[in-house]
Design a protein around this motif. Structure first.
Motif, PDB file in Angstrom:
ATOM      1  N   GLY A 192      34.708   0.752  25.308  1.00 29.48           N
ATOM      2  CA  GLY A 192      34.714   1.337  26.642  1.00 29.48           C
ATOM      3  C   GLY A 192      34.262   0.383  27.725  1.00 29.48           C
ATOM      4  N   GLY A 193      33.958  -0.840  27.379  1.00 33.82           N
ATOM      5  CA  GLY A 193      33.581  -1.825  28.376  1.00 33.82           C
ATOM      6  C   GLY A 193      32.089  -1.944  28.623  1.00 33.82           C
ATOM      7  N   ALA A 194      31.281  -1.207  27.876  1.00 33.48           N
ATOM      8  CA  ALA A 194      29.830  -1.277  28.066  1.00 33.48           C
ATOM      9  C   ALA A 194      29.184  -2.096  26.950  1.00 33.48           C
ATOM     10  N   THR A 195      29.767  -3.257  26.679  1.00 32.52           N
ATOM     11  CA  THR A 195      29.210  -4.094  25.615  1.00 32.52           C
ATOM     12  C   THR A 195      27.804  -4.565  25.964  1.00 32.52           C
ATOM     13  N   TRP A 196      27.503  -4.705  27.251  1.00 30.44           N
ATOM     14  CA  TRP A 196      26.166  -5.104  27.689  1.00 30.44           C
ATOM     15  C   TRP A 196      25.119  -4.060  27.288  1.00 30.44           C
ATOM     16  N   LEU A 197      25.527  -2.795  27.224  1.00 33.00           N
ATOM     17  CA  LEU A 197      24.591  -1.740  26.840  1.00 33.00           C
ATOM     18  C   LEU A 197      24.338  -1.761  25.337  1.00 33.00           C
ATOM     19  N   TRP A 198      25.360  -2.062  24.557  1.00 36.44           N
ATOM     20  CA  TRP A 198      25.181  -2.067  23.102  1.00 36.44           C
ATOM     21  C   TRP A 198      24.383  -3.280  22.644  1.00 36.44           C
ATOM     22  N   ARG A 231       0.812  -1.218   0.000  1.00 36.86           N
ATOM     23  CA  ARG A 231       0.000   0.000   0.000  1.00 36.86           C
ATOM     24  C   ARG A 231       0.847   1.271   0.000  1.00 36.86           C
ATOM     25  N   GLY A 232       2.158   1.139  -0.016  1.00 36.94           N
ATOM     26  CA  GLY A 232       3.026   2.300  -0.069  1.00 36.94           C
ATOM     27  C   GLY A 232       3.335   2.909   1.289  1.00 36.94           C
ATOM     28  N   ALA A 233       3.057   2.201   2.366  1.00 39.44           N
ATOM     29  CA  ALA A 233       3.322   2.723   3.707  1.00 39.44           C
ATOM     30  C   ALA A 233       4.609   2.135   4.263  1.00 39.44           C
ATOM     31  N   ILE A 234       5.626   2.042   3.430  1.00 38.11           N
ATOM     32  CA  ILE A 234       6.903   1.473   3.853  1.00 38.11           C
ATOM     33  C   ILE A 234       7.563   2.324   4.935  1.00 38.11           C
ATOM     34  N   TRP A 235       7.258   3.621   4.986  1.00 36.69           N
ATOM     35  CA  TRP A 235       7.831   4.497   6.024  1.00 36.69           C
ATOM     36  C   TRP A 235       7.411   4.048   7.416  1.00 36.69           C
ATOM     37  N   LEU A 236       6.292   3.358   7.500  1.00 35.90           N
ATOM     38  CA  LEU A 236       5.804   2.867   8.787  1.00 35.90           C
ATOM     39  C   LEU A 236       6.711   1.784   9.351  1.00 35.90           C
ATOM     40  N   LEU A 237       7.403   1.078   8.487  1.00 37.05           N
ATOM     41  CA  LEU A 237       8.234  -0.039   8.909  1.00 37.05           C
ATOM     42  C   LEU A 237       9.716   0.278   8.925  1.00 37.05           C
ATOM     43  N   THR A 238      10.113   1.505   8.681  1.00 41.18           N
ATOM     44  CA  THR A 238      11.517   1.879   8.721  1.00 41.18           C
ATOM     45  C   THR A 238      12.016   1.775  10.156  1.00 41.18           C
ATOM     46  N   THR A 239      13.105   1.046  10.341  1.00 40.17           N
ATOM     47  CA  THR A 239      13.630   0.864  11.689  1.00 40.17           C
ATOM     48  C   THR A 239      14.448   2.084  12.110  1.00 40.17           C
ATOM     49  N   VAL A 240      14.680   2.186  13.407  1.00 38.88           N
ATOM     50  CA  VAL A 240      15.515   3.265  13.932  1.00 38.88           C
ATOM     51  C   VAL A 240      16.908   3.162  13.329  1.00 38.88           C
ATOM     52  N   ASP A 241      17.410   1.931  13.184  1.00 38.84           N
ATOM     53  CA  ASP A 241      18.738   1.716  12.609  1.00 38.84           C
ATOM     54  C   ASP A 241      18.821   2.244  11.178  1.00 38.84           C
ATOM     55  N   ASP A 242      17.825   1.914  10.349  1.00 38.29           N
ATOM     56  CA  ASP A 242      17.828   2.389   8.961  1.00 38.29           C
ATOM     57  C   ASP A 242      17.757   3.918   8.890  1.00 38.29           C
ATOM     58  N   THR A 287      20.703  -2.538  20.552  1.00 37.33           N
ATOM     59  CA  THR A 287      20.366  -3.239  19.309  1.00 37.33           C
ATOM     60  C   THR A 287      18.874  -3.566  19.252  1.00 37.33           C
ATOM     61  N   THR A 288      18.272  -3.815  20.403  1.00 39.00           N
ATOM     62  CA  THR A 288      16.823  -4.044  20.435  1.00 39.00           C
ATOM     63  C   THR A 288      16.071  -2.777  20.056  1.00 39.00           C
TER      64      THR A 288
END
Length: 106
Positions: free
Chosen positions: A63-69, A32-43, A74-75
């Motif tokens: 920096g040692g904060a791999t748990w944060l990334w 339907r052309g609503a691809i903008w609705l599905l654009t992720t934060v990453d994209d 990523t979620t």
């Protein structure tokens, strides 16, 4: 009163929009052309400024904060950008609406 109602509507819309990709109706939105609705934060972030995203990842991992990334950011980066924007706007409007209430400093 009205501002609180609007903020709750934004938060509700954000939650619903986060659930859209999980329902399996992605293809109907794309057709339907609503691809903008599905654009992720990453994209969206990569299209605006790729280097800052890569720099943030490097800083957190080195920096040692791999748990944060890895589990946290990523979620968030995989969520639909419109949902994150709606949730953010709803929370800010809710905060503004509560400013006059007791217990919250101006």
């Amino acid at each position: 009163m009205l501002l609180r109602l609007v903020s709750r509507a934004f938060v509700a819309a954000g939650i619903v929009l986060m659930l859209v990709p999980m329902t399996g109706i992605d293809s109907s939105f794309q057709s339907r052309g609503a691809i903008w609705l599905l654009t992720t934060v990453d994209d969206g972030w990569r299209s605006l400024h790729r280097e800052s995203l890569d720099g943030m990842r490097d800083i957190l991992q080195n920096g040692g904060a791999t748990w944060l990334w890895d589990p946290v950011l990523t979620t968030i980066l995989r969520l639909p950008a419109i949902a994150v924007a709606a949730l953010g706007a709803g929370m800010m409007l809710g905060r503004i609406a509560r400013r006059g209430k007791a217990g919250i400093a101006p």
